[in-house]
Write a protein that holds these residues in place. Structure first.
Motif, mmCIF file in Angstrom:
data_model
loop_
_atom_site.group_PDB
_atom_site.id
_atom_site.type_symbol
_atom_site.label_atom_id
_atom_site.label_comp_id
_atom_site.label_asym_id
_atom_site.label_seq_id
_atom_site.Cartn_x
_atom_site.Cartn_y
_atom_site.Cartn_z
ATOM 1 N N CYS A 223 0.797 -1.227 0.000
ATOM 2 C CA CYS A 223 0.000 0.000 0.000
ATOM 3 C C CYS A 223 0.831 1.279 0.000
ATOM 4 C CB CYS A 223 -0.922 0.015 1.216
ATOM 5 S SG CYS A 223 -2.119 -1.323 1.237
ATOM 6 N N ARG A 224 2.126 1.187 0.141
ATOM 7 C CA ARG A 224 2.907 2.382 0.471
ATOM 8 C C ARG A 224 2.948 3.418 -0.635
ATOM 9 N NH1 ARG A 224 7.576 -0.857 3.771
ATOM 10 N NH2 ARG A 224 6.376 -1.097 5.692
ATOM 11 N N GLU A 225 2.793 3.030 -1.882
ATOM 12 C CA GLU A 225 2.877 3.995 -2.976
ATOM 13 C C GLU A 225 1.540 4.229 -3.663
ATOM 14 O OE1 GLU A 225 5.628 5.656 -3.434
ATOM 15 O OE2 GLU A 225 6.603 4.485 -1.847
ATOM 16 N N LEU A 226 0.493 3.563 -3.224
ATOM 17 C CA LEU A 226 -0.780 3.631 -3.926
ATOM 18 C C LEU A 226 -1.606 4.837 -3.492
ATOM 19 C CD1 LEU A 226 -1.894 -0.128 -3.803
ATOM 20 C CD2 LEU A 226 -0.733 1.081 -5.670
ATOM 21 N N PRO A 227 -2.449 5.364 -4.384
ATOM 22 C CA PRO A 227 -3.401 6.401 -3.957
ATOM 23 C C PRO A 227 -4.395 5.832 -2.962
ATOM 24 C CG PRO A 227 -3.902 5.643 -6.184
ATOM 25 C CD PRO A 227 -2.602 5.018 -5.804
ATOM 26 N N ILE A 228 -4.883 6.697 -2.081
ATOM 27 C CA ILE A 228 -5.790 6.297 -1.004
ATOM 28 C C ILE A 228 -7.053 7.142 -1.093
ATOM 29 C CG2 ILE A 228 -6.066 6.021 1.486
ATOM 30 C CD1 ILE A 228 -2.921 6.303 1.612
ATOM 31 N N HIS A 229 -8.207 6.482 -1.152
ATOM 32 C CA HIS A 229 -9.495 7.182 -1.194
ATOM 33 C C HIS A 229 -10.325 6.776 0.024
ATOM 34 C CE1 HIS A 229 -9.663 8.414 -5.694
ATOM 35 N NE2 HIS A 229 -8.415 8.106 -5.389
ATOM 36 N N ASN A 261 -1.906 13.455 2.739
ATOM 37 C CA ASN A 261 -1.135 14.266 1.797
ATOM 38 C C ASN A 261 -1.728 14.086 0.404
ATOM 39 O OD1 ASN A 261 -0.202 11.712 0.935
ATOM 40 N ND2 ASN A 261 1.562 11.821 2.307
ATOM 41 N N SER A 262 -0.946 14.369 -0.620
ATOM 42 C CA SER A 262 -1.488 14.349 -1.978
ATOM 43 C C SER A 262 -1.820 12.946 -2.482
ATOM 44 C CB SER A 262 -0.513 15.028 -2.943
ATOM 45 O OG SER A 262 0.743 14.358 -2.944
ATOM 46 N N ARG A 263 -1.455 11.908 -1.747
ATOM 47 C CA ARG A 263 -1.888 10.549 -2.101
ATOM 48 C C ARG A 263 -3.364 10.341 -1.784
ATOM 49 N NH1 ARG A 263 1.296 6.397 1.167
ATOM 50 N NH2 ARG A 263 -0.048 4.949 0.012
ATOM 51 N N ARG A 282 -4.550 22.670 2.972
ATOM 52 C CA ARG A 282 -3.105 22.726 3.140
ATOM 53 C C ARG A 282 -2.455 21.344 3.114
ATOM 54 N NH1 ARG A 282 -1.674 24.133 7.782
ATOM 55 N NH2 ARG A 282 -3.638 24.554 8.876
ATOM 56 N N SER A 283 -3.228 20.294 3.335
ATOM 57 C CA SER A 283 -2.659 18.939 3.348
ATOM 58 C C SER A 283 -2.223 18.478 1.963
ATOM 59 C CB SER A 283 -3.692 17.949 3.899
ATOM 60 O OG SER A 283 -4.706 17.675 2.929
ATOM 61 N N GLY A 284 -2.804 19.062 0.909
ATOM 62 C CA GLY A 284 -2.535 18.609 -0.447
ATOM 63 C C GLY A 284 -3.461 17.508 -0.920
ATOM 64 N N GLY A 367 -8.474 15.569 -10.455
ATOM 65 C CA GLY A 367 -8.879 14.234 -10.869
ATOM 66 C C GLY A 367 -7.713 13.375 -11.284
ATOM 67 N N ALA A 368 -6.765 13.950 -12.015
ATOM 68 C CA ALA A 368 -5.590 13.189 -12.436
ATOM 69 C C ALA A 368 -4.745 12.778 -11.233
ATOM 70 C CB ALA A 368 -4.755 14.004 -13.414
ATOM 71 N N LEU A 369 -4.643 13.660 -10.243
ATOM 72 C CA LEU A 369 -3.901 13.320 -9.031
ATOM 73 C C LEU A 369 -4.587 12.171 -8.292
ATOM 74 C CD1 LEU A 369 -1.543 14.066 -7.140
ATOM 75 C CD2 LEU A 369 -3.072 15.735 -6.052
ATOM 76 N N ALA A 370 -5.907 12.243 -8.149
ATOM 77 C CA ALA A 370 -6.653 11.194 -7.458
ATOM 78 C C ALA A 370 -6.573 9.861 -8.184
ATOM 79 C CB ALA A 370 -8.114 11.621 -7.306
ATOM 80 N N ALA A 371 -6.539 9.905 -9.515
ATOM 81 C CA ALA A 371 -6.527 8.693 -10.325
ATOM 82 C C ALA A 371 -5.128 8.146 -10.561
ATOM 83 C CB ALA A 371 -7.197 8.967 -11.668
ATOM 84 N N ALA A 372 -4.110 8.866 -10.125
ATOM 85 C CA ALA A 372 -2.713 8.467 -10.334
ATOM 86 C C ALA A 372 -2.402 8.293 -11.814
ATOM 87 C CB ALA A 372 -2.380 7.190 -9.560
#
Length: 453
Positions: A223-229, A261-263, A282-284, A367-372
């Protein structure tokens, strides 16, 4: 493979229109440098990046319109949820594939080229496991492939029925994993990733994932590099329950107990204090807003202006799919703010700024950030996703680059996305998708059977 040059009068790049010329070429699934290439196909006057859809529950498309009859008391999200659970009871992997294929084709035709599928319908009725534990996930992957849409698959961890740790009820057993089973599912799916398929993790909500389970999952290697929703602060009842059990509001608690953060993408985040709004910005992290579903469910309105002014990042999703249109999501994101503030042009935070361009660019980037993915850019190296607007439409008559996106979003309900490319392949030409007729027939058969059950 030789690059194929494309020409357009105007390309949307870095948040503004640029005279197109021979500004793009496609090599395989990605954009490549166009300099020095002669000729090329003129694709249209106005060309935009494809829009990411950052929140989807695909199976719910089949029940759109079936929860609009008043019950014996005051209806709410919680009464709607019981209707949804009952509808989901009989859906199997083949049904899910048919429903999702139809939905994803609708998305591509509307201008979405990547979808984040927040997927919690894992098992059979009463929680009986399929022989292939990833059967439902694989059905979604196949549906995305047939529709030609990029997929960010977000299997959901769902463990408890409330902040007090109560067990899931019978209908919720289809959603359940423990942390070990969930990690095993991610490990099964991870090798399938490619340019059109990304994997992420989803915590259903704070009420459904105990704190120790959240910590164990986020510490696991897969899980360490994956986006988190995560769903969060959608309903006032959720806020009140979190305060009662954890002594803090949901967003406040998450920001205090996780490295947000941005993940991260926080879906809905409707009910925020000013302090939470500022901290979230501010968290990104991305605020995942789904205005048509939030309106349909009576959730409330996100504090848009305050969040933007604090530097927040946002994207849009179609969630329960009572509407499948980025135009309508963005339009109602703005209109909801106008209704509550009694002012116009709320999303435009600077003098002379266009509401349409501000909304479109913010939703692209968030959206692109959330979708990686990197689909928010018409630029060298990015995946070759683009939308061509219908410059023949009367709705765009006498519109130039200064006001075309405003007209696209606010001039009516006639579809204006004429052609769609995803991953270097034309998926929609002249408003038509090659698979739409066969997908619609398969969908119809499934929905008629489910309605009769």
């Amino acid at each position: 493979m030789s690059p194929t040059p494309l020409t357009a009068d105007f390309l949307w790049q870095d948040g503004s229109w640029h005279a197109g010329g021979a500004g793009l070429s496609v090599s395989g699934a990605r954009f490549a440098p166009a300099s020095g290439l002669a000729g090329g196909e003129r694709v249209g006057r106005f060309v935009l990046p494809g829009m990411p859809n950052l929140h989807s529950h695909a199976f719910q498309r089949a029940m759109a319109g079936l929860a609009e009859r008043r019950g014996p008391g005051e209806d709410s999200f919680w009464t709607w949820r019981e209707t949804m659970y009952a509808f989901a009871e009989a859906i199997d992997p083949d049904d899910l594939k048919a429903i999702a294929t139809q939905l994803y084709i609708e998305m591509v035709k509307a201008g979405y080229t990547q979808v984040c599928e927040f997927h919690y319908l894992h098992h059979g009725p009463r929680g009986v496991h399929y022989a292939e534990p990833a059967a439902m996930s694989l059905a979604l992957i196949e549906a995305a492939r047939e529709a030609g849409i990029g997929l960010t698959l977000l299997p959901v961890l769902y463990m408890t029925g409330g902040f007090d740790g109560r067990p899931l009820n019978e209908r919720q057993q289809r959603f359940r994993h423990d942390v070990g089973q969930y990690v095993a599912l991610l490990e099964r799916l991870a090798p399938l990733q490619n340019d059109m398929l990304r994997l992420g993790i989803a915590l259903h909500s704070l009420r459904a994932v105990p704190e120790d389970a959240m910590r164990a999952l986020l510490a696991s290697g897969v899980c360490r590099e994956l986006p988190i929703h995560i769903h969060i602060a959608e309903q006032l009842g959720e806020v009140q329950d979190c305060l009662a059990v954890r002594g803090a509001r949901p967003v406040e608690w998450l920001l205090d107990h996780a490295e947000v953060n941005s993940r991260w993408t926080l879906i809905h985040a409707t009910h925020l204090t000013p302090h939470e709004t500022d901290r979230l910005a501010r968290s990104g992290a991305v605020a995942g807003l789904c205005p048509t579903t939030e309106a349909n469910l009576g959730d409330g309105l996100f504090p848009l202006a305050t969040f933007i002014d604090a530097g927040g990042t946002l994207g849009i999703g179609s969630d329960s799919h009572i509407s499948v249109s980025p135009v309508e999501e963005l339009r109602w994101l703005e209109y909801g703010q106008r209704l509550i503030t009694r002012h116009r042009n709320v999303a435009a935070r600077r003098p002379e700024e266009s509401v349409g361009t501000a909304l479109w660019q913010r939703a692209l980037e968030g959206g692109a950030l959330a979708a990686a993915t990197d689909i928010a850019r018409l630029a060298d190296g990015a995946r070759a996703d683009l939308l061509v607007l219908d410059d023949r439409s009367p709705l765009l008559a006498a519109r130039d680059e200064a006001d075309v996106i405003d007209s696209f979003l606010f001039a009516g309900n006639t579809p204006l996305v004429r052609d769609v490319m995803v991953g270097g392949q034309w998926r929609v030409r002249d408003f038509s998708h090659a698979a739409e007729q066969s997908a619609a027939e398969a969908y119809r058969v499934v929905v008629e059977r489910l309605a009769a059950a």
